[in-house]
Design a protein around this motif. Structure first.
Motif, PDB file in Angstrom:
ATOM      1  N   PHE A 174      68.890  20.135  -8.349  1.00 47.52           N
ATOM      2  CA  PHE A 174      68.607  21.517  -7.944  1.00 47.52           C
ATOM      3  C   PHE A 174      67.106  21.765  -7.899  1.00 47.52           C
ATOM      4  CE2 PHE A 174      68.084  26.029  -9.382  1.00 47.52           C
ATOM      5  CZ  PHE A 174      68.541  26.639  -8.231  1.00 47.52           C
ATOM      6  N   GLU A 175      66.390  21.286  -8.930  1.00 45.90           N
ATOM      7  CA  GLU A 175      64.933  21.450  -8.961  1.00 45.90           C
ATOM      8  C   GLU A 175      64.271  20.652  -7.847  1.00 45.90           C
ATOM      9  OE1 GLU A 175      63.337  23.611 -10.748  1.00 45.90           O
ATOM     10  OE2 GLU A 175      65.175  24.228 -11.772  1.00 45.90           O
TER      11      GLU A 175
ATOM     12  N   GLY B 162      65.585  20.070  -4.989  1.00 43.51           N
ATOM     13  CA  GLY B 162      65.826  20.841  -3.778  1.00 43.51           C
ATOM     14  C   GLY B 162      64.782  21.920  -3.564  1.00 43.51           C
ATOM     15  N   LYS B 163      64.427  22.603  -4.642  1.00 40.48           N
ATOM     16  CA  LYS B 163      63.396  23.638  -4.539  1.00 40.48           C
ATOM     17  C   LYS B 163      62.050  23.024  -4.145  1.00 40.48           C
ATOM     18  CE  LYS B 163      63.939  25.705  -8.563  1.00 40.48           C
ATOM     19  NZ  LYS B 163      63.774  26.745  -9.618  1.00 40.48           N
ATOM     20  N   ARG B 164      61.755  21.849  -4.710  1.00 45.98           N
ATOM     21  CA  ARG B 164      60.495  21.180  -4.374  1.00 45.98           C
ATOM     22  C   ARG B 164      60.451  20.808  -2.889  1.00 45.98           C
ATOM     23  NH1 ARG B 164      58.025  16.404  -3.617  1.00 45.98           N
ATOM     24  NH2 ARG B 164      60.000  15.251  -3.577  1.00 45.98           N
ATOM     25  N   LEU B 165      61.527  20.201  -2.399  1.00 44.14           N
ATOM     26  CA  LEU B 165      61.571  19.791  -0.992  1.00 44.14           C
ATOM     27  C   LEU B 165      61.540  20.995  -0.054  1.00 44.14           C
ATOM     28  CD1 LEU B 165      64.204  16.907  -1.128  1.00 44.14           C
ATOM     29  CD2 LEU B 165      61.723  16.697  -0.900  1.00 44.14           C
ATOM     30  N   ALA B 166      62.205  22.076  -0.457  1.00 45.71           N
ATOM     31  CA  ALA B 166      62.202  23.285   0.382  1.00 45.71           C
ATOM     32  C   ALA B 166      60.790  23.837   0.525  1.00 45.71           C
ATOM     33  CB  ALA B 166      63.129  24.331  -0.213  1.00 45.71           C
ATOM     34  N   GLY B 167      59.994  23.714  -0.538  1.00 45.96           N
ATOM     35  CA  GLY B 167      58.611  24.172  -0.463  1.00 45.96           C
ATOM     36  C   GLY B 167      57.775  23.358   0.497  1.00 45.96           C
ATOM     37  N   ILE B 168      58.178  22.101   0.724  1.00 47.90           N
ATOM     38  CA  ILE B 168      57.434  21.223   1.634  1.00 47.90           C
ATOM     39  C   ILE B 168      57.939  21.352   3.066  1.00 47.90           C
ATOM     40  CG2 ILE B 168      56.886  18.815   2.181  1.00 47.90           C
ATOM     41  CD1 ILE B 168      57.234  18.200  -0.823  1.00 47.90           C
ATOM     42  N   TYR B 169      59.260  21.301   3.247  1.00 46.77           N
ATOM     43  CA  TYR B 169      59.841  21.208   4.591  1.00 46.77           C
ATOM     44  C   TYR B 169      60.467  22.512   5.095  1.00 46.77           C
ATOM     45  CZ  TYR B 169      59.385  16.249   3.491  1.00 46.77           C
ATOM     46  OH  TYR B 169      58.901  15.023   3.140  1.00 46.77           O
ATOM     47  N   GLY B 170      60.590  23.510   4.213  1.00 47.35           N
ATOM     48  CA  GLY B 170      61.268  24.752   4.578  1.00 47.35           C
ATOM     49  C   GLY B 170      62.736  24.692   4.196  1.00 47.35           C
ATOM     50  N   GLU B 171      63.274  25.805   3.720  1.00 49.85           N
ATOM     51  CA  GLU B 171      64.651  25.830   3.221  1.00 49.85           C
ATOM     52  C   GLU B 171      65.669  25.404   4.274  1.00 49.85           C
ATOM     53  OE1 GLU B 171      65.834  29.445   1.403  1.00 49.85           O
ATOM     54  OE2 GLU B 171      64.260  29.391  -0.130  1.00 49.85           O
ATOM     55  N   GLU B 172      65.415  25.762   5.532  1.00 52.81           N
ATOM     56  CA  GLU B 172      66.402  25.468   6.572  1.00 52.81           C
ATOM     57  C   GLU B 172      66.494  23.973   6.886  1.00 52.81           C
ATOM     58  OE1 GLU B 172      62.505  26.328   8.737  1.00 52.81           O
ATOM     59  OE2 GLU B 172      63.557  26.983   6.930  1.00 52.81           O
ATOM     60  N   HIS B 173      65.529  23.194   6.374  1.00 56.79           N
ATOM     61  CA  HIS B 173      65.521  21.749   6.637  1.00 56.79           C
ATOM     62  C   HIS B 173      65.882  20.940   5.394  1.00 56.79           C
ATOM     63  CE1 HIS B 173      63.879  22.644  10.530  1.00 56.79           C
ATOM     64  NE2 HIS B 173      62.814  23.219  10.011  1.00 56.79           N
ATOM     65  N   VAL B 174      66.347  21.611   4.353  1.00 57.77           N
ATOM     66  CA  VAL B 174      66.792  20.937   3.135  1.00 57.77           C
ATOM     67  C   VAL B 174      68.240  21.357   2.878  1.00 57.77           C
ATOM     68  CG1 VAL B 174      66.439  20.656   0.654  1.00 57.77           C
ATOM     69  CG2 VAL B 174      64.467  20.832   2.183  1.00 57.77           C
ATOM     70  N   TYR B 175      69.111  20.389   2.625  1.00 59.58           N
ATOM     71  CA  TYR B 175      70.538  20.653   2.508  1.00 59.58           C
ATOM     72  C   TYR B 175      70.966  20.371   1.064  1.00 59.58           C
ATOM     73  CZ  TYR B 175      69.295  19.827   7.325  1.00 59.58           C
ATOM     74  OH  TYR B 175      68.636  19.852   8.525  1.00 59.58           O
ATOM     75  N   ASP B 176      70.920  21.407   0.263  1.00 54.77           N
ATOM     76  CA  ASP B 176      71.133  21.276  -1.181  1.00 54.77           C
ATOM     77  C   ASP B 176      72.607  21.522  -1.501  1.00 54.77           C
ATOM     78  OD1 ASP B 176      71.113  21.258  -3.903  1.00 54.77           O
ATOM     79  OD2 ASP B 176      69.506  22.728  -4.143  1.00 54.77           O
ATOM     80  N   PHE B 177      73.300  20.447  -1.862  1.00 59.27           N
ATOM     81  CA  PHE B 177      74.710  20.520  -2.245  1.00 59.27           C
ATOM     82  C   PHE B 177      74.883  20.174  -3.729  1.00 59.27           C
ATOM     83  CE2 PHE B 177      74.695  19.500   2.311  1.00 59.27           C
ATOM     84  CZ  PHE B 177      75.568  20.462   2.813  1.00 59.27           C
TER      85      PHE B 177
END
Length: 398
Positions: free
Chosen positions: A20-21, A23-38
């Motif tokens: 989960f953490e 996912g937040k890191r990757l979303a900060g780099i690539y944008g939430e719409e480009h990270v698929y956190d399941f």
């Protein structure tokens, strides 16, 4: 400085939270719409409108010193009566208010019942795959965890192994149905066989073994599947329930513990559980949310939204060549990894897909995918899953 007892917990911090953490890191780099956190079982479906309205009505209509004040450690009597009546209507039980203890979610209920019954050195049996925190909860009270290996054909409990792993130190068994992480519902036949085994072992060892049913996903069942109510099959059953999933209220931490009259020593157990609730530091379940449950005891979340997600993700992944059992309940797919689990998780991460390794549930060689996300996220993630399948050499990944 931390205690010796905490060190292994810190070292083995939950992979679910770690993902989960990440996912937040990757979303900060690539944008939430480009990270698929399941990774996390955090409901995307909003709470029923009746819950929101109940909060407003309670704050406007009920005396604030009552709403926000202390009550019995077991919880408000009218709330407990309402829950007992609801269970009786739905499952043909005969509960009353002194069978119901309000808790800070199902996790708190598990800790309360374990603190109430478990002596140091006694054992608690769980069926793999199982929710990772069970081990931590048992160690809280210096108990030992006994893990029954999985039946990966059906993910129903492996009862042959189970019977051989119960001994004179066995104090409790924890089951979770619908199951996290597989989505499997334990059948009525399975529950009857578990009960038969436990009765035989109680007689053999002259002990009392408590069956603890952890039920945060009870209301999430699909295709007309029925989730049997466990107290009907085994006398010494305690039920831990949470509204986190059924009303989409994970952060509000509200649930209850059922200790039926049929349990041996039920009155003493209930009294001790009330004290355990207090000395664990909970004191009582959140008062405002108890009042909300009184008004919303029979409300339901939108299961159809999860079902839509389930069907899209399951049909797509199996088309791409992945293997998994179609879940009957909860909101997880438990997918077999093509090759090494750790390598597969890294491959997924490379495509910005975050899943939880099966080893976190004592079942390596699989990953858990939580589909309690938006339908749009699943749609956006499908090209990534197809690319992962292709990279892993699956036939549908092209």
């Amino acid at each position: 400085m931390i205690s010796e007892k905490m060190k292994p917990l810190v070292e083995n911090n939950s992979a679910i939270r770690a993902m989960f953490e990440e996912g937040k890191r990757l979303a900060g780099i690539y944008g939430e719409e480009h990270v698929y956190d399941f990774s996390l079982g955090n409901p995307n479906v909003p709470a029923p409108e009746a819950v929101k309205q109940a909060i407003f009505d309670i704050l406007n209509q009920e005396e604030s010193t009552f709403v926000h004040g202390y009550m019995s450690n077991a919880g408000f009597e009218d709330v407990r009566e309402a829950i007992a009546a609801s269970l009786n209507r739905r499952f043909g039980t005969s509960f009353h208010l002194n069978n119901i203890l309000m808790t800070v979610g199902a996790a708190s209920g598990l800790n309360v019942i374990l603190k109430t019954i478990l002596n140091p050195g006694e054992q608690v049996v769980v069926f793999a795959p199982y929710f990772v925190e069970y081990g931590a909860y048992v160690r809280n009270y210096d108990g030992g965890l006994v893990v029954v290996p999985p039946d990966t054909e059906t993910f129903q409990p492996n009862l042959e192994a189970f019977a051989s792993m119960i001994g004179e130190k066995t104090r409790a068994v924890i089951i979770n149905t619908p199951n996290n992480p597989t989505g499997v519902i334990y059948s009525e036949e399975t529950l009857r066989r578990i009960a038969d085994i436990l009765y035989a072992k109680e007689e053999e060892y002259h002990t009392q073994i408590v069956l603890i049913s952890d039920e945060p996903y009870r209301e999430l069942a699909y295709d007309g599947a029925v989730v049997p109510y466990v107290t009907k099959y085994y006398r010494d059953t305690a039920v831990c329930y949470s509204y986190s999933k059924s009303l989409s209220l994970p952060g509000e931490r509200i649930g209850y513990l059922v200790i039926p009259d049929e349990m041996q020593g039920s009155e003493e157990l209930f009294s001790a559980a009330c004290i355990a609730n207090r000395v664990l530091g909970c004191v009582n379940a959140p008062s405002l949310m108890q009042r909300v449950i009184l008004r919303c005891v029979d409300e339901k979340t939108d299961v159809d939204a999860y079902d839509r997600n389930r069907n899209l993700l399951y049909s797509s992944l199996t088309d791409y060549g992945f293997t998994c059992i179609k879940p009957e309940g909860a909101f997880y797919l438990f997918v077999k990894t093509p090759g090494d689990e750790a390598v597969f998780c890294e491959t997924c991460k490379k495509h910005h897909v975050l899943v939880v390794p099966g080893s976190s549930f004592a079942c390596p060689g699989y990953v858990r995918i939580a589909y309690c996300v938006s339908y749009q996220q699943i749609e956006r993630s499908l090209p990534a899953f197809q690319a992962i399948a292709k990279e892993c050499g699956l036939s549908g990944g092209c």
